[in-house]
Design an enzyme around this catalytic site. Structure first.
Site, short mmCIF file in Angstrom:
data_model
loop_
_atom_site.label_atom_id
_atom_site.label_comp_id
_atom_site.label_asym_id
_atom_site.label_seq_id
_atom_site.Cartn_x
_atom_site.Cartn_y
_atom_site.Cartn_z
N ARG A 50 40.49 51.57 46.12
CA ARG A 50 41.92 51.22 45.49
C ARG A 50 42.54 52.14 45.66
O ARG A 50 44.06 52.03 45.74
CB ARG A 50 41.04 50.96 44.19
CG ARG A 50 41.77 50.97 43.08
CD ARG A 50 41.59 50.24 41.68
NE ARG A 50 41.10 52.23 41.00
CZ ARG A 50 40.13 51.43 39.63
NH1 ARG A 50 39.94 50.53 38.99
NH2 ARG A 50 40.32 52.65 39.52
N LYS A 149 46.75 52.00 40.30
CA LYS A 149 46.59 52.92 39.60
C LYS A 149 47.75 54.08 39.68
O LYS A 149 47.62 54.43 40.28
CB LYS A 149 45.12 53.14 39.18
CG LYS A 149 44.89 53.81 38.67
CD LYS A 149 43.29 54.51 38.47
CE LYS A 149 42.29 55.02 37.57
NZ LYS A 149 42.82 54.51 36.28
N GLU A 182 44.19 43.39 29.00
CA GLU A 182 43.27 44.54 28.95
C GLU A 182 43.47 45.21 27.88
O GLU A 182 44.73 45.17 27.15
CB GLU A 182 43.23 45.04 30.79
CG GLU A 182 44.64 45.59 30.69
CD GLU A 182 44.21 46.58 31.65
OE1 GLU A 182 43.50 47.40 32.60
OE2 GLU A 182 45.48 46.80 32.25
N1 PXG Z 1 42.42 49.45 32.97
C1 PXG Z 1 43.36 50.93 33.03
C2 PXG Z 1 44.66 50.70 32.90
C3 PXG Z 1 43.15 51.70 32.87
O1 PXG Z 1 43.41 52.60 33.65
C4 PXG Z 1 40.21 50.67 33.85
C5 PXG Z 1 41.18 49.48 32.96
C6 PXG Z 1 39.03 50.65 33.61
O2 PXG Z 1 38.81 50.63 35.59
P1 PXG Z 1 37.66 51.95 35.84
O3 PXG Z 1 37.77 51.53 37.80
O4 PXG Z 1 37.95 52.81 35.21
O5 PXG Z 1 36.43 50.76 35.97
C7 PXG Z 1 41.41 51.70 33.06
C8 PXG Z 1 40.87 53.11 33.98
C9 PXG Z 1 41.66 58.53 31.14
C10 PXG Z 1 40.93 57.37 32.47
O6 PXG Z 1 41.32 60.14 32.00
C11 PXG Z 1 41.63 56.35 33.13
C12 PXG Z 1 41.13 55.39 33.26
C13 PXG Z 1 39.73 55.73 33.95
C14 PXG Z 1 39.04 57.25 33.69
C15 PXG Z 1 40.01 58.08 33.06
O7 PXG Z 1 42.23 58.43 31.15
N2 PXG Z 1 41.69 54.20 33.10
#
Ligand code: PXG
Length: 289
Positions: A50, A149, A182
């Protein structure tokens, strides 16, 4: 704690980047949030893939191979004696002149922070979370594809602030058409009449790694999956609701916009998926040693 920056480890207090880094000046960069469980990095390949796709989308050429980045992640965990933790991998456009153009940034920077994670309070998992819908819409894919991301999280942060101003920890974000995209840092799932329903990837969400794991678990548990447009009405009338994310894992939601979801307690399929997730995350992964 030591932080990896461009080939060297620095003590936390000395782990600094230039104010001329375009990641700082313009949010021009990308990142991954990754978990380490029992000495194994969970879904590392997927996170690195990703990251590569985010880099491609923002025309950032990473001079590192996937193996080199993988080694940086594992070495950061070893260096900090972690067996469980949270890894923040950041790639920024690098140092350049003032001005938007990435052309004057000759060298991207790579940073890896391997730290412990502060989990949501345990009662969120046993009694479920209450959330609301934010007025702030998820940014249009035509403006900035949410699949990237990127280091631009203000859209999500504005929604998070809204949630907090109303006394909540998390909120639904709708896309331009008004369908559920989301939450600010998590993907959304519903259970309705035995089916698992989640916004399709084109609804304007990050394609979460944990979301993918939940879909795999549903297949194993023989729960039918529907990826489609989801409305707030669908959410309010769901039998169960849960969120997925690297930080949150699988977290039940029991109230949305003051509507009680199902029985008002975390549901059985959410519990089953959560249990499978726990099993997977503690048995799979890339060993750091
Ligand atoms: N949507 C958004 C906007 C995110 O930022 C997810 C969905 C879930 O994706 P994953 O791949 O984690 O299943 C995210 C993930 C942080 C932090 O430091 C943010 C995320 C993941 C881990 C830590 O705030 N966001």
């Amino acid at each position: 704690m030591d932080v990896y920056i461009d080939g060297k480890f620095y003590p936390k207090a000395d782990a600094k980047v230039s104010v001329f880094d375009h990641g700082f000046l313009y949010g021009d960069g990308i990142f991954e949030g990754i978990r380490l469980y029992q000495g194994c990095v969970f879904r590392l390949e997927e996170h690195l893939e990703r990251l590569e796709m985010s880099a491609k989308a923002i025309c950032l050429q990473m001079p590192w191979t996937r193996q080199e980045i993988s080694d940086i992640v594992c070495e950061s965990c070893r260096r900090n004696n972690l067996t469980d933790g949270y890894i923040r991998l950041v790639v920024s456009r690098g140092v350049g002149d003032l001005g938007l153009s990435p052309k004057n940034c000759p060298k991207p920077s790579i940073i890896c922070i391997a730290d412990t994670i502060k989990l949501y309070p345990e009662e969120f998992y046993s009694t479920g979370m209450r959330i609301i819908t934010a007025a702030t819409r998820r940014i249009s894919p035509a403006a900035l594809p949410p699949a990237i991301k990127s280091l631009n999280y203000l859209n999500n942060i504005l929604a998070k602030i809204e949630a907090q101003q109303h006394g909540f920890h998390e909120c639904l974000m709708l896309n331009e058409q008004g369908y559920v995209a989301e939450c600010t840092g998590d993907n959304v799932f519903l259970i309705h009449k035995g089916k698992l329903i989640t916004p399709a990837p084109h609804s304007g969400a990050l394609v979460g790694i944990t979301r993918q794991v939940a879909l795999e678990i549903a297949a194993t548990l023989k729960i039918p999956v529907v990826e489609t447009n989801v409305t707030r009405y669908d959410v309010w009338n769901a039998d169960e609701v849960f969120l997925t994310g690297t930080a949150a894992e699988v977290i039940p939601v029991v109230e949305v916009d003051a509507r009680v979801i199902g029985t008002g307690k975390p549901g059985p399929l959410t519990a089953a998926i959560r249990a499978e997730f726990r099993k997977k995350s503690s048995h799979e992964g890339t060993m750091i040693r």
